[in-house]
Design a protein around this motif. Structure first.
Motif, PDB file in Angstrom:
ATOM      1  N   GLY A 160       0.826  -1.202   0.000  1.00 41.60           N
ATOM      2  CA  GLY A 160       0.000   0.000   0.000  1.00 41.60           C
ATOM      3  C   GLY A 160       0.859   1.250   0.000  1.00 41.60           C
ATOM      4  N   LYS A 180      -2.573  -5.945  -7.222  1.00 48.87           N
ATOM      5  CA  LYS A 180      -3.257  -4.827  -6.573  1.00 48.87           C
ATOM      6  C   LYS A 180      -4.581  -5.233  -5.927  1.00 48.87           C
ATOM      7  CE  LYS A 180      -0.869  -1.636  -9.568  1.00 48.87           C
ATOM      8  NZ  LYS A 180       0.058  -2.609 -10.123  1.00 48.87           N
ATOM      9  N   CYS A 213      -5.358   2.137   6.790  1.00 44.79           N
ATOM     10  CA  CYS A 213      -5.251   1.033   5.823  1.00 44.79           C
ATOM     11  C   CYS A 213      -6.456   1.031   4.890  1.00 44.79           C
ATOM     12  CB  CYS A 213      -5.148  -0.308   6.547  1.00 44.79           C
ATOM     13  SG  CYS A 213      -3.545  -0.616   7.304  1.00 44.79           S
ATOM     14  N   LYS A 214      -7.632   1.251   5.444  1.00 50.07           N
ATOM     15  CA  LYS A 214      -8.845   1.285   4.624  1.00 50.07           C
ATOM     16  C   LYS A 214      -8.832   2.471   3.664  1.00 50.07           C
ATOM     17  CE  LYS A 214     -11.755  -1.277   7.818  1.00 50.07           C
ATOM     18  NZ  LYS A 214     -12.032  -2.463   7.036  1.00 50.07           N
ATOM     19  N   ALA A 224      -6.534   1.493   0.916  1.00 45.21           N
ATOM     20  CA  ALA A 224      -7.202   0.522   0.051  1.00 45.21           C
ATOM     21  C   ALA A 224      -8.126   1.232  -0.929  1.00 45.21           C
ATOM     22  CB  ALA A 224      -7.987  -0.478   0.891  1.00 45.21           C
ATOM     23  N   LYS A 225      -8.843   2.239  -0.471  1.00 45.00           N
ATOM     24  CA  LYS A 225      -9.748   2.980  -1.355  1.00 45.00           C
ATOM     25  C   LYS A 225      -8.966   3.732  -2.428  1.00 45.00           C
ATOM     26  CE  LYS A 225     -13.409   3.260   2.011  1.00 45.00           C
ATOM     27  NZ  LYS A 225     -14.187   4.100   2.924  1.00 45.00           N
ATOM     28  N   TYR A 233      -5.350  -4.636  -2.026  1.00 45.57           N
ATOM     29  CA  TYR A 233      -6.615  -4.009  -1.611  1.00 45.57           C
ATOM     30  C   TYR A 233      -7.308  -4.868  -0.556  1.00 45.57           C
ATOM     31  CZ  TYR A 233     -11.526  -2.667  -1.913  1.00 45.57           C
ATOM     32  OH  TYR A 233     -12.812  -2.308  -1.609  1.00 45.57           O
ATOM     33  N   LEU A 238      -5.561  -4.877   2.851  1.00 45.08           N
ATOM     34  CA  LEU A 238      -5.774  -3.638   3.598  1.00 45.08           C
ATOM     35  C   LEU A 238      -7.201  -3.520   4.123  1.00 45.08           C
ATOM     36  CD1 LEU A 238      -3.771  -1.262   1.249  1.00 45.08           C
ATOM     37  CD2 LEU A 238      -3.108  -1.990   3.548  1.00 45.08           C
ATOM     38  N   MET A 239      -8.165  -3.984   3.352  1.00 43.65           N
ATOM     39  CA  MET A 239      -9.566  -3.856   3.754  1.00 43.65           C
ATOM     40  C   MET A 239      -9.933  -4.758   4.933  1.00 43.65           C
ATOM     41  SD  MET A 239     -11.093  -1.421   2.231  1.00 43.65           S
ATOM     42  CE  MET A 239     -12.818  -1.747   2.527  1.00 43.65           C
TER      43      MET A 239
END
Length: 94
Positions: free
Chosen positions: A8, A63, A78-79, A82-83, A67, A70-71
């Motif tokens: 990330g 990727k 982290c979220k 991820a977005k 994602y 992280l989610m």
């Protein structure tokens, strides 16, 4: 290949990694010898078997996997990261 927080950070330059996720084809013995890693249930490194073609990407796990890594955390940053990854790398390809 880095996943989760390290990936990330590489992809967004937005997150300072605290937990490290590594996807590899190396054996536990090789990881211990090559990187001086020792098993530790309280450690900050998670190691998983790499399950994709190595030609897919040369710096991070795919990727979509970064994602997902992280989610599934409870960490707000982290979220958010991820977005950012979803918006920049995943959504344009859907």
């Amino acid at each position: 290949y880095g996943g989760g927080e390290p990936a990330g950070d590489l992809l967004t330059n937005y997150l300072r990694p605290e937990k490290f996720t590594l996807y590899t084809t190396e054996t536990t013995k090789d990881l211990m010898l090559n990187y001086r890693l020792l098993p530790d249930d309280e450690g900050g490194i998670w190691v998983y078997d790499m399950f994709w073609n190595t030609n897919f990407n040369d710096k991070t796990a795919p990727k979509q996997l970064v994602y997902a890594d992280l989610m599934i955390t409870e960490d707000k940053r982290c979220k958010e990261t991820a977005k950012l990854i979803f918006n920049e790398y995943i959504q344009p390809n859907i």
